[in-house]
Motif scaffolding. Structure first.
Motif, PDB file in Angstrom:
ATOM      1  N   THR A 127       0.804  -1.226   0.000  1.00  0.00           N
ATOM      2  CA  THR A 127       0.000   0.000   0.000  1.00  0.00           C
ATOM      3  C   THR A 127       0.834   1.271   0.000  1.00  0.00           C
ATOM      4  O   THR A 127       0.422   2.281  -0.574  1.00  0.00           O
ATOM      5  N   ARG A 128       2.022   1.237   0.616  1.00  0.00           N
ATOM      6  CA  ARG A 128       2.822   2.457   0.747  1.00  0.00           C
ATOM      7  C   ARG A 128       3.798   2.656  -0.398  1.00  0.00           C
ATOM      8  O   ARG A 128       4.291   3.771  -0.595  1.00  0.00           O
ATOM      9  N   ARG A 129       4.113   1.613  -1.134  1.00  0.00           N
ATOM     10  CA  ARG A 129       5.063   1.731  -2.231  1.00  0.00           C
ATOM     11  C   ARG A 129       4.397   1.403  -3.572  1.00  0.00           C
ATOM     12  O   ARG A 129       4.238   2.268  -4.421  1.00  0.00           O
ATOM     13  N   ILE A 130       4.004   0.157  -3.770  1.00  0.00           N
ATOM     14  CA  ILE A 130       3.467  -0.250  -5.074  1.00  0.00           C
ATOM     15  C   ILE A 130       2.233   0.565  -5.446  1.00  0.00           C
ATOM     16  O   ILE A 130       2.136   1.108  -6.555  1.00  0.00           O
ATOM     17  N   ALA A 131       1.279   0.676  -4.542  1.00  0.00           N
ATOM     18  CA  ALA A 131       0.032   1.377  -4.854  1.00  0.00           C
ATOM     19  C   ALA A 131       0.232   2.871  -5.048  1.00  0.00           C
ATOM     20  O   ALA A 131      -0.539   3.513  -5.769  1.00  0.00           O
ATOM     21  N   VAL A 132       1.266   3.428  -4.445  1.00  0.00           N
ATOM     22  CA  VAL A 132       1.524   4.867  -4.535  1.00  0.00           C
ATOM     23  C   VAL A 132       2.455   5.199  -5.701  1.00  0.00           C
ATOM     24  O   VAL A 132       2.273   6.207  -6.391  1.00  0.00           O
ATOM     25  N   GLN A 133       3.432   4.340  -5.957  1.00  0.00           N
ATOM     26  CA  GLN A 133       4.490   4.664  -6.912  1.00  0.00           C
ATOM     27  C   GLN A 133       4.160   4.297  -8.353  1.00  0.00           C
ATOM     28  O   GLN A 133       4.716   4.893  -9.283  1.00  0.00           O
ATOM     29  N   ILE A 134       3.294   3.317  -8.560  1.00  0.00           N
ATOM     30  CA  ILE A 134       3.076   2.764  -9.899  1.00  0.00           C
ATOM     31  C   ILE A 134       1.655   3.049 -10.366  1.00  0.00           C
ATOM     32  O   ILE A 134       0.690   2.789  -9.648  1.00  0.00           O
ATOM     33  N   GLU A 135       1.534   3.572 -11.571  1.00  0.00           N
ATOM     34  CA  GLU A 135       0.228   3.820 -12.174  1.00  0.00           C
ATOM     35  C   GLU A 135      -0.317   2.522 -12.790  1.00  0.00           C
ATOM     36  O   GLU A 135       0.443   1.574 -13.033  1.00  0.00           O
ATOM     37  N   PRO A 136      -1.625   2.463 -13.074  1.00  0.00           N
ATOM     38  CA  PRO A 136      -2.183   1.245 -13.687  1.00  0.00           C
ATOM     39  C   PRO A 136      -1.496   0.840 -14.992  1.00  0.00           C
ATOM     40  O   PRO A 136      -1.422  -0.353 -15.314  1.00  0.00           O
ATOM     41  N   ASP A 137      -0.962   1.819 -15.733  1.00  0.00           N
ATOM     42  CA  ASP A 137      -0.268   1.488 -16.981  1.00  0.00           C
ATOM     43  C   ASP A 137       1.215   1.198 -16.766  1.00  0.00           C
ATOM     44  O   ASP A 137       1.956   0.982 -17.735  1.00  0.00           O
ATOM     45  N   GLY A 138       1.659   1.194 -15.521  1.00  0.00           N
ATOM     46  CA  GLY A 138       3.040   0.854 -15.217  1.00  0.00           C
ATOM     47  C   GLY A 138       3.984   2.029 -15.077  1.00  0.00           C
ATOM     48  O   GLY A 138       5.144   1.840 -14.696  1.00  0.00           O
ATOM     49  N   ARG A 139       3.547   3.230 -15.381  1.00  0.00           N
ATOM     50  CA  ARG A 139       4.420   4.395 -15.210  1.00  0.00           C
ATOM     51  C   ARG A 139       4.722   4.607 -13.721  1.00  0.00           C
ATOM     52  O   ARG A 139       3.898   4.326 -12.867  1.00  0.00           O
ATOM     53  N   GLN A 140       5.910   5.124 -13.451  1.00  0.00           N
ATOM     54  CA  GLN A 140       6.297   5.517 -12.094  1.00  0.00           C
ATOM     55  C   GLN A 140       6.502   7.035 -12.110  1.00  0.00           C
ATOM     56  O   GLN A 140       7.615   7.515 -12.345  1.00  0.00           O
ATOM     57  N   PRO A 141       5.469   7.819 -11.888  1.00  0.00           N
ATOM     58  CA  PRO A 141       5.537   9.269 -12.094  1.00  0.00           C
ATOM     59  C   PRO A 141       6.632   9.971 -11.298  1.00  0.00           C
ATOM     60  O   PRO A 141       7.255  10.919 -11.804  1.00  0.00           O
ATOM     61  N   LEU A 142       6.873   9.544 -10.067  1.00  0.00           N
ATOM     62  CA  LEU A 142       7.878  10.218  -9.259  1.00  0.00           C
ATOM     63  C   LEU A 142       9.284   9.999  -9.793  1.00  0.00           C
ATOM     64  O   LEU A 142      10.179  10.828  -9.577  1.00  0.00           O
ATOM     65  N   GLU A 143       9.494   8.900 -10.494  1.00  0.00           N
ATOM     66  CA  GLU A 143      10.790   8.638 -11.117  1.00  0.00           C
ATOM     67  C   GLU A 143      10.865   9.244 -12.515  1.00  0.00           C
ATOM     68  O   GLU A 143      11.916   9.714 -12.946  1.00  0.00           O
ATOM     69  N   LEU A 144       9.751   9.260 -13.222  1.00  0.00           N
ATOM     70  CA  LEU A 144       9.720   9.846 -14.558  1.00  0.00           C
ATOM     71  C   LEU A 144       9.917  11.360 -14.523  1.00  0.00           C
ATOM     72  O   LEU A 144      10.286  11.967 -15.533  1.00  0.00           O
ATOM     73  N   ALA A 145       9.686  11.958 -13.365  1.00  0.00           N
ATOM     74  CA  ALA A 145       9.869  13.406 -13.231  1.00  0.00           C
ATOM     75  C   ALA A 145      11.338  13.799 -13.126  1.00  0.00           C
ATOM     76  O   ALA A 145      11.666  14.987 -13.230  1.00  0.00           O
TER      77      ALA A 145
END
Length: 416
Positions: free
Chosen positions: A290-308
């Motif tokens: 809940t604190r990592r996977i659900a927050v860090q990864i979008e349904p399409d697999g993007r990781q917005p905090l890393e993509l920024a």
């Protein structure tokens, strides 16, 4: 950030051309020292202990055994000529006045050219300031973790006592010798000149310690690694883990939502398992859902905090690598992160499938990557995934990206 780490981070990763057979490059003494008796499984966590037993017990003519032995002894021979390392080797003194305290400087902060003295430093994401090298603790800790693990691995596989003795010396020097040991805290990690003397973010640098916990397990049976040494390392890690969980800097890193939070959790789980605190490991792994996977990864697999970030491909891989290593540890204690997904399909596998077409060349990376795009950076993540998912797409990508790569980490992750 995880991507710059030496192999074993990191990177962080985060090399060698195809090697000759082990019999052709090991010395006669090393070849003779390879144990012929059935081996017990070593107490390791991020390494695959069952695989290492199979390698050690295999016939001398077994190609995979030869391959792993060659890579392991090559890495160990290099490590025999490095170190020992100590926090006392730095030429600067931490704000505490005690050189036993670890100290490092924030990598992406530079002197402000508009200020006469350059203070306070300003952030230039993804651009590493060469001033970092003036403080040796960061590099020395990375080399300690890699060298100790490689030496201990070669000792386990070959029985060569010289490797065990050297690994034990490296560990005792950094953690146990009163004259050279590091204090078990990271109060002065990644300080920013003109702003602070340390930040919770500095804890990303201690991921190298996880290689040491595996090294200690591989040294079991070495006459140079005593029960007192093992107890001393355990006491040090217990103090460090307590500091991680109770200090303000530790709490800050725990609260990080990006890769820093992932690698904080990975360290907590690894140290907890080493210290036989199974419940802490399980509780930390459960909250990864809940604190990592659900927050860090979008349904399409993007990781917005890393993509920024300015090195978005590297950071996405680095965070995913941490999540996969958490999944590996989770499997050891009955917590399934490999198969976990939220109702809207946020998962480790979704994150990998998002990155895969960019690595294989079927899509062009359209985010920032100022450090240069290296498609093979995904290789180790793919190797970890293939062990679990056995997906032909991953196997094909490994074949494409792994050609000519026989560094130790790649060899250890490669499936027979």
């Amino acid at each position: 950030m995880v991507t710059g780490q030496r192999v074993g981070i990191r990177a962080a990763a985060w090399v060698l051309l195809l090697m000759p057979s082990v019999a052709g490059s090991m010395t006669a003494a090393q070849t003779a020292s390879v144990s012929k008796s059935p081996a017990a499984q070593p107490r390791v966590f991020l390494l695959d202990g069952a695989m290492l037993v199979r390698i050690k017990n295999a016939e001398a003519s077994d190609p995979r055994r030869q391959h792993v032995l060659q890579a392991a002894t090559s890495a160990a021979e290099k490590a025999m000529h490095e170190g020992p390392f100590s926090v006392m080797q730095k030429t600067v003194v931490p704000p505490s006045g005690d050189k036993h305290d670890y100290m490092s400087q924030a990598p992406y902060f530079w002197a402000d050219p508009s200020k006469p003295n350059g203070l306070p430093y300003i952030r230039r994401d993804g651009e590493r300031n060469p001033e970092l090298k003036k403080i040796s603790d960061h590099d020395n800790l990375g080399r300690l973790g890699e060298d100790a693990r490689n030496l201990a691995l070669a000792f386990y596989l070959t029985g060569n006592p010289a490797y065990g003795a050297r690994a034990a010396l490296l560990i005792r020097t950094w953690f146990l010798d009163p004259a050279t040991r590091m204090n078990p805290n990271l109060e002065f990690g990644q300080g920013v000149p003109g702003i602070n003397t340390g930040r919770g973010i500095g804890l990303i640098e201690t991921r190298s310690l996880m290689s040491v916990t595996d090294a200690a397990g591989l040294l079991a049976g070495s006459k140079d690694w005593s029960a007192a040494d093992q107890a001393g390392l355990s006491a040090w890690l217990q103090q460090f883990l307590t500091w991680m969980r109770t200090s303000q800097k530790g709490k800050d890193e725990d609260a990080a939502k990006n890769n820093h939070g992932t690698w904080y959790d990975l360290q907590v789980v690894d140290y907890a398992l080493f210290l036989n605190d199974r419940q802490l490991a399980i509780d930390t792994l459960e909250r990864v859902k809940t604190r990592r996977i659900a927050v860090q990864i979008e349904p399409d697999g993007r990781q917005p905090l890393e993509l920024a970030r300015t090195n978005a491909f590297s950071y996405s891989i680095g965070n995913l690598d941490g999540l996969m290593q958490l999944a590996w540890l989770g499997k050891q204690v009955g917590v399934d992160l490999w198969g976990f997904h939220t109702e809207d399909k946020r998962s480790i596998r979704a994150a990998l499938d998002f990155l895969l077409p960019y690595a294989t060349g079927s899509k062009q990376w359209d985010y920032q990557q100022i450090g240069g795009f290296h498609d093979d950076a995904l290789l180790h993540v793919l190797e970890r995934a293939e062990m679990q998912y056995q997906d032909p797409r991953y196997a094909a990508a490994i074949e494409q990206l792994g050609k000519g790569k026989d560094d130790l980490e790649t060899v250890l992750l490669r499936q027979p």
